[in-house]
Design a protein around this motif. Structure first.
Motif, PDB file in Angstrom:
ATOM      1  N   PHE A   1       0.880  -1.183  -0.117  1.00 16.50           N
ATOM      2  CA  PHE A   1      -0.191  -0.031  -0.076  1.00 16.50           C
ATOM      3  C   PHE A   1       0.908   1.195   0.031  1.00 16.50           C
ATOM      4  CE2 PHE A   1       0.802  -1.007   4.321  1.00 16.50           C
ATOM      5  CZ  PHE A   1       1.155   0.326   4.861  1.00 16.50           C
ATOM      6  N   SER A   2       0.057   2.544  -0.532  1.00 20.21           N
ATOM      7  CA  SER A   2       1.150   3.716  -0.432  1.00 20.21           C
ATOM      8  C   SER A   2       0.065   4.847   0.020  1.00 20.21           C
ATOM      9  CB  SER A   2       1.742   3.745  -1.783  1.00 20.21           C
ATOM     10  OG  SER A   2       0.872   3.915  -2.821  1.00 20.21           O
ATOM     11  N   PHE A   3       0.590   5.690   0.491  1.00 19.07           N
ATOM     12  CA  PHE A   3      -0.100   7.116   0.710  1.00 19.07           C
ATOM     13  C   PHE A   3       0.781   8.170   0.937  1.00 19.07           C
ATOM     14  CE2 PHE A   3       0.813   5.013   4.706  1.00 19.07           C
ATOM     15  CZ  PHE A   3       1.310   5.835   5.403  1.00 19.07           C
ATOM     16  N   ASP A   4       0.291   9.461   0.502  1.00 19.71           N
ATOM     17  CA  ASP A   4       1.095  10.601   0.738  1.00 19.71           C
ATOM     18  C   ASP A   4       1.198  11.036   2.237  1.00 19.71           C
ATOM     19  OD1 ASP A   4       0.931  10.851  -2.115  1.00 19.71           O
ATOM     20  OD2 ASP A   4      -0.957  12.140  -1.786  1.00 19.71           O
ATOM     21  N   LEU A   5       2.497  11.719   2.341  1.00 19.68           N
ATOM     22  CA  LEU A   5       2.887  12.074   3.500  1.00 19.68           C
ATOM     23  C   LEU A   5       2.414  13.782   3.942  1.00 19.68           C
ATOM     24  CD1 LEU A   5       6.389  10.516   4.145  1.00 19.68           C
ATOM     25  CD2 LEU A   5       4.268   9.649   4.942  1.00 19.68           C
ATOM     26  N   PRO A   6       1.546  13.912   4.677  1.00 19.83           N
ATOM     27  CA  PRO A   6       0.926  15.113   4.480  1.00 19.83           C
ATOM     28  C   PRO A   6       1.789  16.201   5.201  1.00 19.83           C
ATOM     29  CG  PRO A   6      -0.436  13.935   6.098  1.00 19.83           C
ATOM     30  CD  PRO A   6       0.754  13.128   5.387  1.00 19.83           C
ATOM     31  N   PHE A   7       2.931  16.448   4.758  1.00 20.30           N
ATOM     32  CA  PHE A   7       3.737  17.209   5.379  1.00 20.30           C
ATOM     33  C   PHE A   7       3.902  18.811   4.900  1.00 20.30           C
ATOM     34  CE2 PHE A   7       6.535  13.415   6.790  1.00 20.30           C
ATOM     35  CZ  PHE A   7       5.508  13.154   7.983  1.00 20.30           C
ATOM     36  N   LEU A   8       3.760  18.794   3.559  1.00 16.80           N
ATOM     37  CA  LEU A   8       3.995  20.072   2.894  1.00 16.80           C
ATOM     38  C   LEU A   8       2.833  20.450   2.473  1.00 16.80           C
ATOM     39  CD1 LEU A   8       6.845  19.177   0.758  1.00 16.80           C
ATOM     40  CD2 LEU A   8       7.007  20.462   3.011  1.00 16.80           C
ATOM     41  N   ASN A   9       1.889  19.964   2.053  1.00 16.75           N
ATOM     42  CA  ASN A   9       0.571  20.077   1.464  1.00 16.75           C
ATOM     43  C   ASN A   9      -0.489  19.333   2.165  1.00 16.75           C
ATOM     44  OD1 ASN A   9      -1.982  20.828   0.077  1.00 16.75           O
ATOM     45  ND2 ASN A   9      -1.160  19.794  -1.796  1.00 16.75           N
ATOM     46  N   ARG A  10      -1.234  20.114   3.107  1.00 21.35           N
ATOM     47  CA  ARG A  10      -2.450  19.813   3.896  1.00 21.35           C
ATOM     48  C   ARG A  10      -3.974  20.603   3.282  1.00 21.35           C
ATOM     49  NH1 ARG A  10      -1.703  17.168   8.224  1.00 21.35           N
ATOM     50  NH2 ARG A  10      -3.804  18.114   9.288  1.00 21.35           N
ATOM     51  N   ASN A  11      -3.785  20.840   2.104  1.00 22.37           N
ATOM     52  CA  ASN A  11      -4.747  21.434   1.478  1.00 22.37           C
ATOM     53  C   ASN A  11      -5.092  22.894   1.980  1.00 22.37           C
ATOM     54  OD1 ASN A  11      -6.514  21.187  -0.896  1.00 22.37           O
ATOM     55  ND2 ASN A  11      -8.446  20.595   0.581  1.00 22.37           N
ATOM     56  N   GLN A  12      -4.223  23.584   2.556  1.00 23.32           N
ATOM     57  CA  GLN A  12      -4.626  24.948   3.232  1.00 23.32           C
ATOM     58  C   GLN A  12      -5.172  25.822   2.285  1.00 23.32           C
ATOM     59  OE1 GLN A  12      -1.584  22.960   2.953  1.00 23.32           O
ATOM     60  NE2 GLN A  12      -0.265  23.655   4.563  1.00 23.32           N
ATOM     61  N   GLY A  13      -4.760  26.043   0.918  1.00 27.68           N
ATOM     62  CA  GLY A  13      -5.238  27.030   0.237  1.00 27.68           C
ATOM     63  C   GLY A  13      -6.737  26.647  -0.216  1.00 27.68           C
ATOM     64  N   ASN A  14      -7.049  25.539  -0.538  1.00 24.24           N
ATOM     65  CA  ASN A  14      -8.388  25.228  -0.726  1.00 24.24           C
ATOM     66  C   ASN A  14      -9.685  25.446   0.413  1.00 24.24           C
ATOM     67  OD1 ASN A  14      -8.080  24.663  -3.456  1.00 24.24           O
ATOM     68  ND2 ASN A  14      -7.551  22.422  -3.172  1.00 24.24           N
ATOM     69  N   ILE A  15      -8.856  25.209   1.748  1.00 23.16           N
ATOM     70  CA  ILE A  15      -9.783  25.262   2.710  1.00 23.16           C
ATOM     71  C   ILE A  15     -10.056  26.698   3.125  1.00 23.16           C
ATOM     72  CG2 ILE A  15      -9.654  24.900   5.284  1.00 23.16           C
ATOM     73  CD1 ILE A  15      -8.204  22.279   4.936  1.00 23.16           C
ATOM     74  N   LYS A  16      -9.001  27.438   2.791  1.00 22.77           N
ATOM     75  CA  LYS A  16      -9.150  28.878   3.257  1.00 22.77           C
ATOM     76  C   LYS A  16     -10.146  29.556   2.238  1.00 22.77           C
ATOM     77  CE  LYS A  16      -6.686  32.961   3.629  1.00 22.77           C
ATOM     78  NZ  LYS A  16      -5.026  33.842   3.527  1.00 22.77           N
ATOM     79  N   ALA A  17      -9.894  29.106   0.694  1.00 25.30           N
ATOM     80  CA  ALA A  17     -10.907  29.486  -0.028  1.00 25.30           C
ATOM     81  C   ALA A  17     -12.402  29.093   0.106  1.00 25.30           C
ATOM     82  CB  ALA A  17     -10.558  28.964  -1.639  1.00 25.30           C
ATOM     83  N   ALA A  18     -12.658  28.113   0.666  1.00 24.27           N
ATOM     84  CA  ALA A  18     -13.906  27.458   1.061  1.00 24.27           C
ATOM     85  C   ALA A  18     -14.573  28.513   2.189  1.00 24.27           C
ATOM     86  CB  ALA A  18     -13.918  26.222   1.334  1.00 24.27           C
ATOM     87  N   LYS A  19     -13.657  28.587   3.074  1.00 19.82           N
ATOM     88  CA  LYS A  19     -14.278  29.656   4.385  1.00 19.82           C
ATOM     89  C   LYS A  19     -14.339  30.921   3.689  1.00 19.82           C
ATOM     90  CE  LYS A  19     -11.194  27.210   8.055  1.00 19.82           C
ATOM     91  NZ  LYS A  19     -10.163  27.540   9.048  1.00 19.82           N
ATOM     92  N   ILE A  20     -13.513  31.527   2.884  1.00 18.78           N
ATOM     93  CA  ILE A  20     -13.909  32.798   2.498  1.00 18.78           C
ATOM     94  C   ILE A  20     -15.201  32.699   1.573  1.00 18.78           C
ATOM     95  CG2 ILE A  20     -13.223  34.620   0.786  1.00 18.78           C
ATOM     96  CD1 ILE A  20     -10.338  33.889   1.446  1.00 18.78           C
ATOM     97  N   GLY A  21     -15.323  31.835   0.718  1.00 21.72           N
ATOM     98  CA  GLY A  21     -16.609  31.627  -0.107  1.00 21.72           C
ATOM     99  C   GLY A  21     -18.020  31.510   1.193  1.00 21.72           C
TER     100      GLY A  21
END
Length: 428
Positions: free
Chosen positions: A305-325
């Motif tokens: 199995f494999s998965f990303d290591l969420p160290f650098l990209n934790r979807n911060q930009g999209n979360i912020k955009a959804a909050k602003i919206g």
């Protein structure tokens, strides 16, 4: 390219038939306002097309529910082999290309991302429904205004036609009197001048009526060879006195599709924020692999199995955009609510004024007796009981008063339609 038969036939008729022949072939159909609205709901092409957006939203929901396809990869295919492999090949081992690898991967969405995406897409469908209702609301308001204008022009044309017949009758009688030398020719000329002015106004009214016909028939999607006339129907114009603005506000907040759509937009951003937050949790990819002669083992089967290591990209930009919206949509809902309140207040005030003015005119006995008075004035002029000046003055007054009455009736109908548009509901 195919040519639509109906359009080809219509073009042929419009080009090659004389205009008077075309006018004679017009079929007159009389509808009440309610019958026109029923026809509109059944045949308007824009409504039919816009309704398909709801089916498109259903397709998006079905797509969001689907799992990702597994991925199959075949590699390391070797057409050559070692001496040992060739010996095994001679012994009948399978396959010929003895070295290859096969891998099967399947991505697993974590944190219930799929169900959250489905819920977000379901809100999109609700928005599509309200957008359809908003288009329907706007087109119905346009249709009702056209009905009011067409009914007014149709009735005013009848008023002018009545005057035309009377003037033609008077002119025919005066021509005989002039020929016999009983009256001066100047009186005949005054009547003929009045008729010419009347026919000019009739022509202008007919042009306006034709413009209304074009818009009306376009909304109803019916043949240009049909001429629509408005038949009096049951008028449901409630007395505005019992209407309270507070109750109209409540109706609007429950019925206005644009207000519902703005509220659903807030709901959409709430679901979007939940979905974007779930994207912080990495998905897992499961794999099953088989390798033949690729290593120290002749046949190797393994899982992983494999998965990303969420160290650098934790979807911060999209979360912020959804909050602003989300914050933005909440302010827009408040703005829309304020707009609705002011629109209803204006529409209600206009309806009260139009209703009261129409009632005042309708209750005026003088205006209700205009037609009888007009016939009486025509007879008195023929019998020389009144002067030509008195008759012409009355004709202008008659036409002006009739126009006032018809305009008041039209304004009452149109202002009530605008009130219904403002509330987003058919008020009973």
């Amino acid at each position: 390219m195919k040519i639509i038969p109906q359009l080809f036939l219509l073009s042929f008729l419009l080009i090659f038939l004389p205009f008077d022949t075309f006018a004679q072939q017009e079929e007159v159909k009389r509808y009440t306002p309610s019958q026109i609205e029923t026809l509109f709901l059944e045949q308007n092409l824009q409504l039919i097309a816009e309704k398909m957006n709801i089916s498109l939203a259903d397709a998006e929901i079905a797509q969001a529910k689907l799992w990702d396809n597994p991925e199959l990869s075949i590699g390391s295919v070797n057409f050559w082999g070692s001496d040992r492999q060739r010996k095994e090949l001679e012994m009948g081992s399978f396959p010929k290309n003895v070295q290859f690898s096969v891998e099967l991967n399947q991505i697993i969405r974590t944190a219930r991302k799929r169900s959250k995406l489905v819920k977000q897409t379901e809100v999109t469908k609700e928005i599509a429904i309200e957008e359809f209702e908003e288009i329907l609301r706007g087109l119905k308001a346009e249709l009702r205004k056209l009905i009011g204008e067409a009914a007014y022009l149709q009735s005013y044309r009848e008023v002018l036609s009545t005057q035309q017949k009377s003037l033609e009758q008077l002119i025919a009688a005066y021509k005989k009197q002039v020929a016999q030398g009983n009256i001066a020719k100047t009186e005949l000329l005054r009547l003929q001048s009045g008729l010419l002015e009347l026919e000019k106004e009739m022509n202008e009214t007919e042009v306006d009526f034709n413009a209304q016909q074009k818009e009306l028939k376009s909304l109803l999607n019916i043949s240009p060879f049909i001429r629509i006339e408005i038949k009096p129907g049951e008028e449901n114009m409630p007395d505005p006195d019992p209407m309270q603005l507070a109750s109209l506000f409540e109706i609007a907040f429950e019925s206005r599709p644009d207000l519902k759509r703005s509220e659903l937009q807030t709901h959409f951003y709430e679901k979007s924020l939940i979905y974007e937050k779930s994207q912080r949790i990495p998905d897992i990819t499961l794999n099953v692999s088989y390798d033949r002669y690729g290593g120290i083992w002749k046949d190797f089967a393994g899982v992983g199995f494999s998965f990303d290591l969420p160290f650098l990209n934790r979807n911060q930009g999209n979360i912020k955009a959804a909050k602003i919206g989300l914050y933005q949509s909440r302010y827009l809902v408040q703005q829309q609510q304020n707009t609705v309140l002011h629109e209803i207040t204006e529409a209600f005030t206009n309806y009260v004024q139009a209703y009261n003015f129409h009632q005042k005119i309708a209750d005026n006995e003088l205006l209700t007796e205009l037609d009888k008075m007009f016939e009486l004035y025509t007879k008195n002029l023929l019998n020389k009981n009144i002067s030509m000046l008195e008759y012409i003055d009355f004709m202008e007054s008659y036409r002006s008063n009739k126009q006032t009455l018809l305009t008041a009736r039209k304004n009452r109908y149109v202002s009530f339609s605008e009130l219904q548009y403002a509330t987003g509901s058919d008020i009973q």
